[in-house]
Design a protein around this motif. Structure first.
Motif, mmCIF file in Angstrom:
data_model
loop_
_atom_site.group_PDB
_atom_site.id
_atom_site.type_symbol
_atom_site.label_atom_id
_atom_site.label_comp_id
_atom_site.label_asym_id
_atom_site.label_seq_id
_atom_site.Cartn_x
_atom_site.Cartn_y
_atom_site.Cartn_z
ATOM 1 N N LYS A 40 42.830 37.543 74.585
ATOM 2 C CA LYS A 40 41.566 37.233 73.911
ATOM 3 C C LYS A 40 40.867 38.513 73.451
ATOM 4 N N LYS A 41 40.868 39.539 74.311
ATOM 5 C CA LYS A 41 40.229 40.803 73.935
ATOM 6 C C LYS A 41 40.927 41.447 72.748
ATOM 7 N N ILE A 42 42.260 41.407 72.739
ATOM 8 C CA ILE A 42 43.015 41.980 71.622
ATOM 9 C C ILE A 42 42.735 41.192 70.346
ATOM 10 N N SER A 43 42.762 39.862 70.439
ATOM 11 C CA SER A 43 42.493 39.024 69.262
ATOM 12 C C SER A 43 41.084 39.250 68.736
ATOM 13 N N ASP A 44 40.104 39.321 69.640
ATOM 14 C CA ASP A 44 38.726 39.584 69.224
ATOM 15 C C ASP A 44 38.607 40.942 68.535
ATOM 16 N N SER A 45 39.308 41.946 69.073
ATOM 17 C CA SER A 45 39.271 43.286 68.497
ATOM 18 C C SER A 45 39.876 43.294 67.092
ATOM 19 N N ILE A 46 41.002 42.606 66.916
ATOM 20 C CA ILE A 46 41.647 42.546 65.602
ATOM 21 C C ILE A 46 40.766 41.807 64.605
ATOM 22 N N ASN A 47 40.158 40.714 65.028
ATOM 23 C CA ASN A 47 39.281 39.954 64.124
ATOM 24 C C ASN A 47 38.050 40.768 63.736
ATOM 25 N N TYR A 48 37.515 41.539 64.674
ATOM 26 C CA TYR A 48 36.366 42.392 64.371
ATOM 27 C C TYR A 48 36.779 43.493 63.384
ATOM 28 N N ALA A 49 37.966 44.062 63.591
ATOM 29 C CA ALA A 49 38.465 45.088 62.676
ATOM 30 C C ALA A 49 38.652 44.507 61.275
ATOM 31 N N GLN A 50 39.087 43.252 61.210
ATOM 32 C CA GLN A 50 39.263 42.593 59.912
ATOM 33 C C GLN A 50 37.923 42.429 59.201
ATOM 34 N N ARG A 51 36.863 42.106 59.952
ATOM 35 C CA ARG A 51 35.534 41.986 59.327
ATOM 36 C C ARG A 51 35.064 43.340 58.798
ATOM 37 N N ILE A 52 35.312 44.395 59.573
ATOM 38 C CA ILE A 52 34.927 45.738 59.123
ATOM 39 C C ILE A 52 35.712 46.101 57.863
ATOM 40 N N GLN A 53 37.021 45.849 57.886
ATOM 41 C CA GLN A 53 37.848 46.199 56.735
ATOM 42 C C GLN A 53 37.445 45.404 55.493
ATOM 43 N N SER A 54 37.131 44.132 55.676
ATOM 44 C CA SER A 54 36.707 43.309 54.533
ATOM 45 C C SER A 54 35.431 43.853 53.909
ATOM 46 N N SER A 55 34.557 44.405 54.728
ATOM 47 C CA SER A 55 33.313 44.952 54.189
ATOM 48 C C SER A 55 33.553 46.236 53.386
ATOM 49 N N LEU A 56 34.692 46.898 53.601
ATOM 50 C CA LEU A 56 35.020 48.120 52.863
ATOM 51 C C LEU A 56 35.631 47.847 51.492
ATOM 52 N N LEU A 57 36.169 46.660 51.307
ATOM 53 C CA LEU A 57 36.862 46.367 50.051
ATOM 54 C C LEU A 57 35.889 46.368 48.876
ATOM 55 N N PRO A 58 36.280 46.979 47.769
ATOM 56 C CA PRO A 58 35.381 47.025 46.617
ATOM 57 C C PRO A 58 35.203 45.638 45.998
ATOM 58 N N ASP A 59 34.027 45.418 45.446
ATOM 59 C CA ASP A 59 33.719 44.168 44.757
ATOM 60 C C ASP A 59 34.436 44.175 43.407
ATOM 61 N N THR A 60 35.247 43.154 43.181
ATOM 62 C CA THR A 60 36.020 43.069 41.942
ATOM 63 C C THR A 60 35.114 43.075 40.711
ATOM 64 N N ASN A 61 33.985 42.388 40.778
ATOM 65 C CA ASN A 61 33.059 42.365 39.636
ATOM 66 C C ASN A 61 32.527 43.765 39.325
ATOM 67 N N TYR A 62 32.218 44.531 40.345
ATOM 68 C CA TYR A 62 31.734 45.900 40.156
ATOM 69 C C TYR A 62 32.828 46.758 39.511
ATOM 70 N N LEU A 63 34.053 46.588 39.996
ATOM 71 C CA LEU A 63 35.185 47.333 39.443
ATOM 72 C C LEU A 63 35.417 46.960 37.975
ATOM 73 N N GLN A 64 35.244 45.687 37.636
ATOM 74 C CA GLN A 64 35.482 45.228 36.265
ATOM 75 C C GLN A 64 34.402 45.702 35.295
ATOM 76 N N ASN A 65 33.274 46.150 35.788
ATOM 77 C CA ASN A 65 32.280 46.777 34.914
ATOM 78 C C ASN A 65 32.852 48.054 34.294
ATOM 79 N N TYR A 66 33.706 48.748 35.032
ATOM 80 C CA TYR A 66 34.296 49.998 34.559
ATOM 81 C C TYR A 66 35.695 49.792 33.967
ATOM 82 N N PHE A 67 36.420 48.817 34.518
ATOM 83 C CA PHE A 67 37.782 48.502 34.066
ATOM 84 C C PHE A 67 37.848 46.996 33.819
ATOM 85 N N PRO A 68 37.430 46.548 32.612
ATOM 86 C CA PRO A 68 37.256 45.113 32.338
ATOM 87 C C PRO A 68 38.501 44.250 32.570
ATOM 88 N N ARG A 69 39.674 44.770 32.341
ATOM 89 C CA ARG A 69 40.886 43.952 32.483
ATOM 90 C C ARG A 69 41.586 44.208 33.822
#
Length: 118
Positions: A40-69
């Motif tokens: 459970k501790k390992i699973s909780d740690s991995i899920n928390y890491a996934q939330r942190i990593q998801s928050s780092l991903l760039p917003d596609t809409n923001y990226l498309q302002n500079y690179f429309p296609r």
């Protein structure tokens, strides 16, 4: 305590005796509980890491302002990926990176915080 009766039959298939075997299941239950707790501790740690990593991903809409296609195809093999895209615009300069951290494994969710603070 677990007690099992094992019948012993003679050559004619008649009951000759019963062998009783007892096991103290306390230690097995303790080990099982420890494994479940660690899992459970390992699973909780991995899920928390996934939330942190998801928050780092760039917003596609923001990226498309500079690179429309442009688009981001991000599909990690596991819950958390060692690879992730990164994008930043600062002082009119665009920074784009495909970051590879493969091989490090998930030690703690805070390992991603070093990327955030860097």
């Amino acid at each position: 305590m677990e007690i099992k009766g094992i019948p012993e039959l003679n050559d004619e298939g008649e009951l000759e005796s019963v062998l009783f075997v007892s096991h103290d299941m306390t230690e097995f239950k303790k080990i099982e509980a420890d494994i479940k707790d660690k899992n459970k501790k390992i699973s909780d740690s991995i899920n928390y890491a996934q939330r942190i990593q998801s928050s780092l991903l760039p917003d596609t809409n923001y990226l498309q302002n500079y690179f429309p296609r442009s688009f981001i195809f991000y599909r990690p093999k596991d819950v958390v990926s060692g690879d992730f895209p990164w994008f930043l615009e600062k002082d009119g300069i665009l920074y784009v990176a495909a970051v590879d951290c493969t091989g490090h494994g998930v030690r703690e969710p805070c390992s991603h915080l070093s990327v955030i603070s860097f």
